[in-house]
Motif scaffolding. Structure first.
Motif, PDB file in Angstrom:
ATOM      1  N   LEU A   4       0.875  -1.296  -0.034  1.00  0.00           N
ATOM      2  CA  LEU A   4       0.030  -0.062   0.024  1.00  0.00           C
ATOM      3  C   LEU A   4       0.778   1.267   0.128  1.00  0.00           C
ATOM      4  CD1 LEU A   4      -3.038   1.016  -0.095  1.00  0.00           C
ATOM      5  CD2 LEU A   4      -2.771   1.197   2.558  1.00  0.00           C
ATOM      6  N   ILE A   5       1.977   1.279   1.101  1.00  0.00           N
ATOM      7  CA  ILE A   5       2.907   2.455   0.980  1.00  0.00           C
ATOM      8  C   ILE A   5       3.521   2.604  -0.483  1.00  0.00           C
ATOM      9  CG2 ILE A   5       4.987   3.279   1.758  1.00  0.00           C
ATOM     10  CD1 ILE A   5       3.989   2.033   4.638  1.00  0.00           C
ATOM     11  N   VAL A   6       3.972   1.617  -1.064  1.00  0.00           N
ATOM     12  CA  VAL A   6       4.804   1.713  -2.392  1.00  0.00           C
ATOM     13  C   VAL A   6       3.576   2.394  -3.594  1.00  0.00           C
ATOM     14  CG1 VAL A   6       5.657   0.292  -4.182  1.00  0.00           C
ATOM     15  CG2 VAL A   6       6.383  -0.042  -1.844  1.00  0.00           C
ATOM     16  N   VAL A   7       2.326   1.701  -3.459  1.00  0.00           N
ATOM     17  CA  VAL A   7       1.474   2.097  -4.424  1.00  0.00           C
ATOM     18  C   VAL A   7       1.176   3.759  -4.244  1.00  0.00           C
ATOM     19  CG1 VAL A   7      -0.869   2.114  -5.204  1.00  0.00           C
ATOM     20  CG2 VAL A   7       0.442   0.017  -4.891  1.00  0.00           C
ATOM     21  N   ILE A   8       1.096   4.180  -2.869  1.00  0.00           N
ATOM     22  CA  ILE A   8       0.927   5.596  -2.635  1.00  0.00           C
ATOM     23  C   ILE A   8       2.104   6.328  -3.088  1.00  0.00           C
ATOM     24  CG2 ILE A   8       0.550   7.368  -0.881  1.00  0.00           C
ATOM     25  CD1 ILE A   8      -1.291   5.077   0.450  1.00  0.00           C
ATOM     26  N   VAL A   9       3.174   5.948  -3.023  1.00  0.00           N
ATOM     27  CA  VAL A   9       4.317   6.898  -3.116  1.00  0.00           C
ATOM     28  C   VAL A   9       4.376   6.919  -4.618  1.00  0.00           C
ATOM     29  CG1 VAL A   9       7.095   6.697  -3.162  1.00  0.00           C
ATOM     30  CG2 VAL A   9       5.784   6.278  -0.928  1.00  0.00           C
ATOM     31  N   TYR A  10       4.090   5.699  -5.555  1.00  0.00           N
ATOM     32  CA  TYR A  10       4.185   5.728  -6.770  1.00  0.00           C
ATOM     33  C   TYR A  10       3.280   6.708  -7.431  1.00  0.00           C
ATOM     34  CZ  TYR A  10       3.608   4.268 -11.691  1.00  0.00           C
ATOM     35  OH  TYR A  10       3.284   4.128 -13.050  1.00  0.00           O
TER      36      TYR A  10
END
Length: 77
Positions: free
Chosen positions: A26-32
């Motif tokens: 979830l954090i990786v998707v938000i940062v992307y």
């Protein structure tokens, strides 16, 4: 043989690892998405010129007459 299945069915470390993986993804998707949004904004500002700016450059280069410039400018506005 069923040690992995027991981790998930008995509420052991398996669920904690799965939740940890969920939060990481979830954090990786938000940062992307944030990076993509910000890069799109800067591309629009610096890379692409508006039609009026292109017209002004053509007039400044002497490729079109003042009459043609004013006619096109009026059409754009």
């Amino acid at each position: 043989m069923w040690d992995c299945a027991n981790l998930f069915t008995q509420g052991g470390m398996g669920w904690m690892m799965l939740m940890g993986l969920f939060w990481i993804v979830l954090i990786v998707v938000i940062v992307y998405l944030v990076i993509k949004l910000l890069s799109d904004r800067t591309d629009n500002r610096s890379g692409k010129e508006t039609p009026l700016e292109l017209l002004q450059k053509e007039f400044a280069r002497g490729n079109i007459t003042e009459e043609e410039y004013l006619k096109r400018k009026k059409h754009l506005e």
